[in-house]
Motif scaffolding. Structure first.
Motif, PDB file in Angstrom:
ATOM      1  N   ILE A 159       0.863  -1.190   0.000  1.00 28.67           N
ATOM      2  CA  ILE A 159       0.000   0.000   0.000  1.00 28.67           C
ATOM      3  C   ILE A 159       0.893   1.231   0.000  1.00 28.67           C
ATOM      4  N   ILE A 160       0.742   2.070  -1.013  1.00 31.59           N
ATOM      5  CA  ILE A 160       1.584   3.262  -1.159  1.00 31.59           C
ATOM      6  C   ILE A 160       0.835   4.482  -0.650  1.00 31.59           C
ATOM      7  N   ALA A 161       1.383   5.107   0.405  1.00 32.38           N
ATOM      8  CA  ALA A 161       0.763   6.291   1.001  1.00 32.38           C
ATOM      9  C   ALA A 161       1.814   7.389   1.171  1.00 32.38           C
ATOM     10  N   VAL A 162       2.623   7.578   0.127  1.00 30.15           N
ATOM     11  CA  VAL A 162       3.694   8.577   0.160  1.00 30.15           C
ATOM     12  C   VAL A 162       3.332   9.719  -0.794  1.00 30.15           C
ATOM     13  N   PRO A 163       3.996  10.880  -0.668  1.00 35.40           N
ATOM     14  CA  PRO A 163       3.759  11.961  -1.628  1.00 35.40           C
ATOM     15  C   PRO A 163       4.053  11.516  -3.060  1.00 35.40           C
ATOM     16  N   ALA A 164       3.412  12.181  -4.014  1.00 38.46           N
ATOM     17  CA  ALA A 164       3.517  11.795  -5.419  1.00 38.46           C
ATOM     18  C   ALA A 164       4.958  11.722  -5.904  1.00 38.46           C
ATOM     19  N   ALA A 165       5.809  12.612  -5.428  1.00 42.12           N
ATOM     20  CA  ALA A 165       7.191  12.672  -5.909  1.00 42.12           C
ATOM     21  C   ALA A 165       7.974  11.400  -5.598  1.00 42.12           C
ATOM     22  N   PHE A 166       7.548  10.648  -4.584  1.00 42.48           N
ATOM     23  CA  PHE A 166       8.280   9.450  -4.170  1.00 42.48           C
ATOM     24  C   PHE A 166       7.564   8.153  -4.565  1.00 42.48           C
ATOM     25  N   ALA A 167       6.360   8.274  -5.096  1.00 40.19           N
ATOM     26  CA  ALA A 167       5.508   7.106  -5.285  1.00 40.19           C
ATOM     27  C   ALA A 167       6.061   6.118  -6.314  1.00 40.19           C
ATOM     28  N   GLN A 168       6.565   6.620  -7.438  1.00 41.55           N
ATOM     29  CA  GLN A 168       7.068   5.703  -8.465  1.00 41.55           C
ATOM     30  C   GLN A 168       8.259   4.900  -7.962  1.00 41.55           C
ATOM     31  N   ASP A 169       9.133   5.546  -7.202  1.00 40.08           N
ATOM     32  CA  ASP A 169      10.287   4.839  -6.638  1.00 40.08           C
ATOM     33  C   ASP A 169       9.818   3.726  -5.700  1.00 40.08           C
ATOM     34  N   VAL A 170       8.806   4.025  -4.894  1.00 38.91           N
ATOM     35  CA  VAL A 170       8.272   3.018  -3.972  1.00 38.91           C
ATOM     36  C   VAL A 170       7.655   1.867  -4.761  1.00 38.91           C
ATOM     37  N   ALA A 171       6.906   2.198  -5.810  1.00 37.29           N
ATOM     38  CA  ALA A 171       6.303   1.154  -6.636  1.00 37.29           C
ATOM     39  C   ALA A 171       7.375   0.261  -7.248  1.00 37.29           C
ATOM     40  N   ARG A 173      10.318  -0.385  -6.066  1.00 36.38           N
ATOM     41  CA  ARG A 173      10.884  -1.227  -5.007  1.00 36.38           C
ATOM     42  C   ARG A 173       9.959  -2.397  -4.683  1.00 36.38           C
ATOM     43  N   LEU A 174       8.664  -2.111  -4.618  1.00 32.58           N
ATOM     44  CA  LEU A 174       7.696  -3.166  -4.300  1.00 32.58           C
ATOM     45  C   LEU A 174       7.650  -4.219  -5.403  1.00 32.58           C
ATOM     46  N   VAL A 175       7.655  -3.762  -6.648  1.00 35.22           N
ATOM     47  CA  VAL A 175       7.635  -4.692  -7.775  1.00 35.22           C
ATOM     48  C   VAL A 175       8.887  -5.568  -7.752  1.00 35.22           C
ATOM     49  N   ALA A 176      10.048  -4.932  -7.570  1.00 35.02           N
ATOM     50  CA  ALA A 176      11.317  -5.673  -7.551  1.00 35.02           C
ATOM     51  C   ALA A 176      11.363  -6.676  -6.396  1.00 35.02           C
ATOM     52  N   ALA A 177      10.701  -6.331  -5.278  1.00 35.21           N
ATOM     53  CA  ALA A 177      10.713  -7.213  -4.106  1.00 35.21           C
ATOM     54  C   ALA A 177       9.761  -8.394  -4.260  1.00 35.21           C
ATOM     55  N   GLY A 178       8.843  -8.306  -5.246  1.00 36.11           N
ATOM     56  CA  GLY A 178       8.000  -9.458  -5.538  1.00 36.11           C
ATOM     57  C   GLY A 178       6.571  -9.424  -5.032  1.00 36.11           C
ATOM     58  N   VAL A 179       6.025  -8.227  -4.709  1.00 36.27           N
ATOM     59  CA  VAL A 179       4.619  -8.193  -4.287  1.00 36.27           C
ATOM     60  C   VAL A 179       3.722  -8.583  -5.457  1.00 36.27           C
ATOM     61  N   ALA A 186      -1.191   7.555  -3.933  1.00 34.04           N
ATOM     62  CA  ALA A 186      -0.506   8.749  -4.453  1.00 34.04           C
ATOM     63  C   ALA A 186      -1.210   9.204  -5.732  1.00 34.04           C
ATOM     64  N   PRO A 187      -1.375  10.515  -5.910  1.00 33.55           N
ATOM     65  CA  PRO A 187      -2.140  11.033  -7.058  1.00 33.55           C
ATOM     66  C   PRO A 187      -1.345  11.069  -8.355  1.00 33.55           C
ATOM     67  N   ILE A 188      -0.786   9.927  -8.748  1.00 33.89           N
ATOM     68  CA  ILE A 188      -0.078   9.843 -10.024  1.00 33.89           C
ATOM     69  C   ILE A 188      -0.400   8.500 -10.682  1.00 33.89           C
ATOM     70  N   LYS A 189      -0.178   8.447 -11.984  1.00 33.25           N
ATOM     71  CA  LYS A 189      -0.353   7.191 -12.720  1.00 33.25           C
ATOM     72  C   LYS A 189       0.958   6.419 -12.657  1.00 33.25           C
ATOM     73  N   MET A 190       0.908   5.240 -12.089  1.00 37.83           N
ATOM     74  CA  MET A 190       2.104   4.432 -11.905  1.00 37.83           C
ATOM     75  C   MET A 190       2.511   3.722 -13.191  1.00 37.83           C
ATOM     76  N   GLN A 191       3.809   3.584 -13.370  1.00 39.95           N
ATOM     77  CA  GLN A 191       4.345   2.755 -14.437  1.00 39.95           C
ATOM     78  C   GLN A 191       4.780   1.429 -13.813  1.00 39.95           C
ATOM     79  N   VAL A 192       4.002   0.396 -14.060  1.00 38.48           N
ATOM     80  CA  VAL A 192       4.307  -0.921 -13.510  1.00 38.48           C
ATOM     81  C   VAL A 192       4.169  -1.952 -14.622  1.00 38.48           C
ATOM     82  N   PRO A 193       4.776  -3.128 -14.453  1.00 36.90           N
ATOM     83  CA  PRO A 193       4.644  -4.177 -15.466  1.00 36.90           C
ATOM     84  C   PRO A 193       3.183  -4.568 -15.683  1.00 36.90           C
ATOM     85  N   ASN A 194       2.873  -5.030 -16.877  1.00 36.39           N
ATOM     86  CA  ASN A 194       1.500  -5.435 -17.201  1.00 36.39           C
ATOM     87  C   ASN A 194       1.011  -6.568 -16.300  1.00 36.39           C
ATOM     88  N   THR A 195       1.942  -7.323 -15.760  1.00 38.24           N
ATOM     89  CA  THR A 195       1.570  -8.449 -14.893  1.00 38.24           C
ATOM     90  C   THR A 195       1.239  -8.021 -13.472  1.00 38.24           C
TER      91      THR A 195
END
Length: 217
Positions: A159-171, A173-179, A186-195
Motif C-alpha cells: 500500500i503506497i501512502a507517500v507523496p507523489a514525488a516518491f511514489a514511483q520509486d516506492v512502486a 521497489r515493491l515490484v522488484a521485491a515481488g509483491v 498517491a495522485p499519479i499514474k504508476m508505471q508498472v509491469p503489465n503483470t
C-alpha cells in the motif's frame, strides 16, 4: 486441480468488470446483514440495500455458480463465505504500508483489514523520527530494508501512502521485491509491469466529483 484452475480462468475472462466491481459491495452488505443477525436474505432486499435491481444481482451471482434457493432467498452466511472465496479473501493476504504519515498511519490502524482477512505485517518510512515507532502492534522499518522484509515476511500487497514525488520509486521497489499487487493512494499514474495488479485511489478525485454535483444542486 490444474483443470479446475483453467476452468476458473476461462470463466473469469468472460465476466464483466462491472460484475466484478459489484462483488465487494455484495460482500460488505452480506457482512452487515450477518452482523444484524439476518439468516436469509432475498435478492429484492439485497437490491434495496444496494440500489441494484434483483435481476442484476441474480445475474451477477449466477456468473459464479448456483447460490440461494428459489422462493427462499440466499443464506447470508453461506453466500458471504462464497463471495469472499470468489474475491480471494480466504487467502489471508499479507500487506505492508509504505509511508506512515497521517494517511499511512490511518491505513495501518484500519481494523477492517483484519475482518476481511488481510494481515498487516510490515510498515515502512524514511523519516528517522518515524522509524522504530509502532502502529497497530507493527514496528515501522527503514524503507531501505524493504526488499529483504517484503521477501522474509511474504508480503503480497503493498500500500503506497507517500507523496507523489516518491511514489514511483516506492512502486519500483515493491515490484522488484515481488509483491503481487499494489494499492496506490498517491495522485499519479504508476508505471508498472503489465503483470502487476494495481488499484489507484485518488481522494482528491472523489472530492472533486462530489464538489461538481453539489455545485449543481
Amino acid at each position: 486441480m490444474a483443470e479446475s484452475k483453467e476452468k476458473d480462468a476461462r470463466r473469469a475472462s468472460i465476466i464483466s468488470k462491472a460484475t466484478i466491481d459489484r462483488l465487494p459491495l455484495y460482500f460488505r452488505t452480506l457482512r452487515l446483514a450477518q452482523d444484524e443477525g439476518i439468516d436469509v436474505i432475498s435478492s429484492e432486499e439485497l437490491g434495496r440495500r444496494l440500489g441494484i435491481t434483483p435481476e442484476q444481482i441474480r445475474k451477477d451471482l449466477a456468473s459464479f455458480g448456483q447460490f440461494g434457493k428459489k422462493g427462499v432467498g440466499y443464506y447470508v452466511n453461506e453466500l458471504k463465505r462464497n463471495v469472499g472465496s470468489i474475491l480471494g479473501l480466504d487467502h489471508h493476504w499479507n500487506i505492508a504500508v509504505v509511508g506512515i504519515g497521517h494517511l499511512g498511519a490511518a491505513l495501518a490502524n484500519y481494523q477492517n483489514f483484519v475482518t476481511l482477512g488481510f494481515r498487516l505485517v510490515a510498515l515502512f518510512d524514511q523519516d528517522p523520527k518515524v522509524i522504530g515507532t509502532v502502529q497497530n502492534h507493527v514496528k515501522v522499518e527503514d524503507i531501505s530494508d524493504l526488499p529483504r522484509i517484503v521477501r522474509d515476511r511474504h508480503v503480497d500487497i503493498g500500500i503506497i501512502a507517500v507523496p507523489a514525488a516518491f511514489a514511483q520509486d516506492v512502486a519500483d521497489r515493491l515490484v522488484a521485491a515481488g509483491v503481487k499487487g499494489i494499492w496506490n493512494f498517491a495522485p499519479i499514474k504508476m508505471q508498472v509491469p503489465n503483470t502487476m495488479h494495481i488499484v489507484n485511489e485518488d481522494l482528491s478525485v472523489g472530492l472533486s466529483r462530489l464538489s461538481y454535483h453539489i455545485t449543481r444542486m
